[in-house]
Scaffold this motif. Structure first.
Motif, PDB file in Angstrom:
ATOM      1  N   LEU A   9      13.659   3.143  12.589  1.00 34.79           N
ATOM      2  CA  LEU A   9      13.440   3.159  11.153  1.00 34.79           C
ATOM      3  C   LEU A   9      12.330   2.162  10.853  1.00 34.79           C
ATOM      4  N   LEU A  11      10.193   0.256   8.010  1.00 28.95           N
ATOM      5  CA  LEU A  11      10.209  -0.153   6.606  1.00 28.95           C
ATOM      6  C   LEU A  11       8.947  -0.954   6.332  1.00 28.95           C
ATOM      7  N   LYS A  12       8.106  -0.448   5.438  1.00 26.31           N
ATOM      8  CA  LYS A  12       6.847  -1.119   5.127  1.00 26.31           C
ATOM      9  C   LYS A  12       6.896  -1.674   3.708  1.00 26.31           C
ATOM     10  N   THR A  22       5.765  -5.001   8.098  1.00 28.21           N
ATOM     11  CA  THR A  22       6.576  -3.896   8.601  1.00 28.21           C
ATOM     12  C   THR A  22       7.793  -4.430   9.333  1.00 28.21           C
ATOM     13  N   ASN A  24      10.850  -3.025  11.811  1.00 21.79           N
ATOM     14  CA  ASN A  24      11.278  -1.909  12.644  1.00 21.79           C
ATOM     15  C   ASN A  24      12.746  -2.091  13.003  1.00 21.79           C
ATOM     16  N   ALA A  37      17.935   3.621   2.417  1.00 21.42           N
ATOM     17  CA  ALA A  37      16.788   2.836   2.881  1.00 21.42           C
ATOM     18  C   ALA A  37      16.125   2.124   1.702  1.00 21.42           C
ATOM     19  N   MET A  41      15.784  -1.892   1.134  1.00 19.04           N
ATOM     20  CA  MET A  41      14.475  -2.510   0.945  1.00 19.04           C
ATOM     21  C   MET A  41      14.427  -3.302  -0.361  1.00 19.04           C
ATOM     22  N   ILE A  60       7.969  -2.095  -2.256  1.00 19.09           N
ATOM     23  CA  ILE A  60       8.188  -1.112  -1.199  1.00 19.09           C
ATOM     24  C   ILE A  60       6.903  -0.307  -1.044  1.00 19.09           C
ATOM     25  N   ASP A  62       6.446   2.002   2.094  1.00 20.34           N
ATOM     26  CA  ASP A  62       6.748   3.250   2.796  1.00 20.34           C
ATOM     27  C   ASP A  62       8.001   3.050   3.644  1.00 20.34           C
ATOM     28  N   ALA A  63       8.653   4.149   3.970  1.00 18.37           N
ATOM     29  CA  ALA A  63       9.801   4.123   4.875  1.00 18.37           C
ATOM     30  C   ALA A  63       9.868   5.468   5.580  1.00 18.37           C
ATOM     31  N   TYR A  64      10.077   5.421   6.887  1.00 17.92           N
ATOM     32  CA  TYR A  64      10.193   6.663   7.660  1.00 17.92           C
ATOM     33  C   TYR A  64      10.871   6.382   8.990  1.00 17.92           C
TER      34      TYR A  64
END
Length: 79
Positions: A9, A11-12, A22, A24, A37, A41, A60, A62-64
């Motif tokens: 995962l 998380l930016k 970032t 991880n 998510a 965040m 926030i 980005d998240a992916y």
């Protein structure tokens, strides 16, 4: 050939100075929802627990989930 699969995962965040940070997280839950998510965040931002180079996390970005498949190949030495 050995095949390994992993998920991370990502998380930016945006920092106060305009740069990014970032986080991880390895092996996220298969049932992780976008809302979970985002809530996590936002909790990180609200708690103000990270500071990078004197700048706090402000937004926030980005998240992916990064899904990686690694396939080993056999290397023959001396060929």
């Amino acid at each position: 050939m050995a095949v390994q699969q992993s998920k991370t995962l990502v998380l930016k965040f945006t920092l106060a100075n305009g740069k990014s940070m970032t986080l991880n997280v390895p092996n996220p839950s298969e049932t992780l929802a976008a809302a979970d998510a985002i809530a996590a965040m936002q909790a990180i931002i609200t708690a103000n627990i990270f500071e990078v180079g004197g700048s706090s996390v402000t937004a926030i970005s980005d998240a992916y989930i990064n899904d990686l498949t690694k396939t080993d190949i056999q290397v023959v030495s001396g060929a």
